[in-house]
Design a protein around this motif. Sequence first.
Motif, PDB file in Angstrom:
ATOM      1  N   THR A  99      -0.250  10.513 -17.061  1.00 33.86           N
ATOM      2  CA  THR A  99       0.656  10.482 -15.907  1.00 33.86           C
ATOM      3  C   THR A  99      -0.133  10.586 -14.611  1.00 33.86           C
ATOM      4  OG1 THR A  99       2.440  11.455 -17.221  1.00 33.86           O
ATOM      5  CG2 THR A  99       2.642  11.625 -14.834  1.00 33.86           C
ATOM      6  N   LEU A 100      -1.139  11.459 -14.588  1.00 37.86           N
ATOM      7  CA  LEU A 100      -1.971  11.589 -13.394  1.00 37.86           C
ATOM      8  C   LEU A 100      -2.738  10.302 -13.127  1.00 37.86           C
ATOM      9  CD1 LEU A 100      -2.880  13.405 -11.082  1.00 37.86           C
ATOM     10  CD2 LEU A 100      -4.664  14.304 -12.601  1.00 37.86           C
ATOM     11  N   ARG A 101      -3.250   9.655 -14.171  1.00 41.22           N
ATOM     12  CA  ARG A 101      -3.950   8.367 -13.999  1.00 41.22           C
ATOM     13  C   ARG A 101      -2.999   7.327 -13.401  1.00 41.22           C
ATOM     14  NH1 ARG A 101      -6.793   9.990 -18.665  1.00 41.22           N
ATOM     15  NH2 ARG A 101      -5.186   9.228 -20.075  1.00 41.22           N
ATOM     16  N   GLN A 102      -1.756   7.296 -13.887  1.00 38.25           N
ATOM     17  CA  GLN A 102      -0.774   6.356 -13.339  1.00 38.25           C
ATOM     18  C   GLN A 102      -0.514   6.650 -11.862  1.00 38.25           C
ATOM     19  OE1 GLN A 102       2.832   5.775 -15.761  1.00 38.25           O
ATOM     20  NE2 GLN A 102       1.693   6.668 -17.462  1.00 38.25           N
ATOM     21  N   PHE A 103      -0.423   7.926 -11.520  1.00 37.89           N
ATOM     22  CA  PHE A 103      -0.201   8.316 -10.133  1.00 37.89           C
ATOM     23  C   PHE A 103      -1.366   7.862  -9.245  1.00 37.89           C
ATOM     24  CE2 PHE A 103      -0.850  11.314  -6.629  1.00 37.89           C
ATOM     25  CZ  PHE A 103       0.307  11.087  -5.923  1.00 37.89           C
ATOM     26  N   VAL A 104      -2.588   8.039  -9.726  1.00 40.01           N
ATOM     27  CA  VAL A 104      -3.765   7.614  -8.962  1.00 40.01           C
ATOM     28  C   VAL A 104      -3.718   6.109  -8.718  1.00 40.01           C
ATOM     29  CG1 VAL A 104      -6.290   7.359  -9.070  1.00 40.01           C
ATOM     30  CG2 VAL A 104      -5.221   9.553  -9.643  1.00 40.01           C
ATOM     31  N   GLU A 105      -3.308   5.353  -9.716  1.00 42.32           N
ATOM     32  CA  GLU A 105      -3.186   3.900  -9.550  1.00 42.32           C
ATOM     33  C   GLU A 105      -2.114   3.552  -8.531  1.00 42.32           C
ATOM     34  OE1 GLU A 105      -5.267   1.495 -10.559  1.00 42.32           O
ATOM     35  OE2 GLU A 105      -6.428   3.214 -11.259  1.00 42.32           O
ATOM     36  N   ILE A 106      -1.016   4.291  -8.536  1.00 41.23           N
ATOM     37  CA  ILE A 106       0.047   4.091  -7.544  1.00 41.23           C
ATOM     38  C   ILE A 106      -0.514   4.316  -6.139  1.00 41.23           C
ATOM     39  CG2 ILE A 106       2.136   5.178  -6.595  1.00 41.23           C
ATOM     40  CD1 ILE A 106       3.007   5.584  -9.571  1.00 41.23           C
ATOM     41  N   CYS A 107      -1.297   5.374  -5.979  1.00 43.18           N
ATOM     42  CA  CYS A 107      -1.895   5.667  -4.672  1.00 43.18           C
ATOM     43  C   CYS A 107      -2.830   4.546  -4.239  1.00 43.18           C
ATOM     44  CB  CYS A 107      -2.655   6.992  -4.717  1.00 43.18           C
ATOM     45  SG  CYS A 107      -1.589   8.426  -4.862  1.00 43.18           S
ATOM     46  N   LYS A 108      -3.655   4.077  -5.164  1.00 38.77           N
ATOM     47  CA  LYS A 108      -4.580   2.988  -4.838  1.00 38.77           C
ATOM     48  C   LYS A 108      -3.819   1.732  -4.426  1.00 38.77           C
ATOM     49  CE  LYS A 108      -8.398   4.398  -7.838  1.00 38.77           C
ATOM     50  NZ  LYS A 108      -9.178   4.036  -9.046  1.00 38.77           N
ATOM     51  N   THR A 109      -2.757   1.422  -5.144  1.00 34.87           N
ATOM     52  CA  THR A 109      -1.950   0.237  -4.826  1.00 34.87           C
ATOM     53  C   THR A 109      -1.310   0.374  -3.445  1.00 34.87           C
ATOM     54  OG1 THR A 109      -1.519  -0.169  -7.163  1.00 34.87           O
ATOM     55  CG2 THR A 109       0.012  -1.169  -5.586  1.00 34.87           C
ATOM     56  N   THR A 110      -0.765   1.549  -3.163  1.00 34.54           N
ATOM     57  CA  THR A 110      -0.133   1.791  -1.861  1.00 34.54           C
ATOM     58  C   THR A 110      -1.167   1.697  -0.740  1.00 34.54           C
ATOM     59  OG1 THR A 110       1.538   3.202  -2.884  1.00 34.54           O
ATOM     60  CG2 THR A 110       1.234   3.437  -0.507  1.00 34.54           C
ATOM     61  N   ASP A 111      -2.334   2.276  -0.972  1.00 34.16           N
ATOM     62  CA  ASP A 111      -3.382   2.220   0.048  1.00 34.16           C
ATOM     63  C   ASP A 111      -3.847   0.788   0.288  1.00 34.16           C
ATOM     64  OD1 ASP A 111      -3.150   4.960   0.177  1.00 34.16           O
ATOM     65  OD2 ASP A 111      -5.037   5.374  -0.874  1.00 34.16           O
ATOM     66  N   LYS A 112      -3.991   0.014  -0.781  1.00 36.54           N
ATOM     67  CA  LYS A 112      -4.387  -1.395  -0.626  1.00 36.54           C
ATOM     68  C   LYS A 112      -3.331  -2.163   0.165  1.00 36.54           C
ATOM     69  CE  LYS A 112      -7.246  -1.779  -4.743  1.00 36.54           C
ATOM     70  NZ  LYS A 112      -7.352  -2.299  -6.109  1.00 36.54           N
ATOM     71  N   GLU A 113      -2.071  -1.888  -0.114  1.00 38.92           N
ATOM     72  CA  GLU A 113      -0.977  -2.543   0.609  1.00 38.92           C
ATOM     73  C   GLU A 113      -1.023  -2.182   2.094  1.00 38.92           C
ATOM     74  OE1 GLU A 113       2.346  -4.937   1.233  1.00 38.92           O
ATOM     75  OE2 GLU A 113       1.094  -4.784  -0.560  1.00 38.92           O
ATOM     76  N   MET A 114      -1.319  -0.920   2.366  1.00 39.94           N
ATOM     77  CA  MET A 114      -1.371  -0.453   3.747  1.00 39.94           C
ATOM     78  C   MET A 114      -2.452  -1.186   4.544  1.00 39.94           C
ATOM     79  SD  MET A 114      -1.838   3.475   4.863  1.00 39.94           S
ATOM     80  CE  MET A 114      -2.214   3.987   6.506  1.00 39.94           C
ATOM     81  N   PHE A 115      -3.568  -1.470   3.903  1.00 41.01           N
ATOM     82  CA  PHE A 115      -4.687  -2.110   4.594  1.00 41.01           C
ATOM     83  C   PHE A 115      -4.821  -3.595   4.279  1.00 41.01           C
ATOM     84  CE2 PHE A 115      -5.808   2.367   4.911  1.00 41.01           C
ATOM     85  CZ  PHE A 115      -6.158   2.446   6.248  1.00 41.01           C
TER      86      PHE A 115
END
Length: 160
Positions: A99-115
Amino acid sequence: MELRELVHQFISISVIHRCQITKSASSVGLYFGQPSILRYITDHDGCTQKELANALHISPASAATSLKRIERAGLITRTADKDDSRKNHLSVTEKGADTLRQFVEICKTTDKEMFKGFTQEEMDPLHKLMTRLHDNLDSKSFTPEEISALLNKNREGDNT
């Protein structure tokens, strides 16, 4: 552009980013505050509830409530201390790690979208400017511990 308008943009970006992360986290069954708890336990396997609360600057009661919910979800386990039955040691389960790994991927995806659309040549000076802004405020008002406590303060009223 007025300074207040620029400050408002920073705040708005931060709030939108946090809301997107929170919404996405709920899709993997995590609630506000839980990712940092899982990360701490992952990095400090066998820690106690008291150590967790101190490290994250949350009350023992808030930690207890959050840990109960996380444990019910099967994300952590508690093991009684062999010398002190009042003390439990915390560990992340395989489900919790996943679950934590999935959350980290969500953060990476959101950050990539932001930039999205930013080049490295644009991001480097932006990083330097943001660091200067951070340093201008950070060095004048708060210790690192106070900043951490302020960032985690919302967890106190959290129902996790």
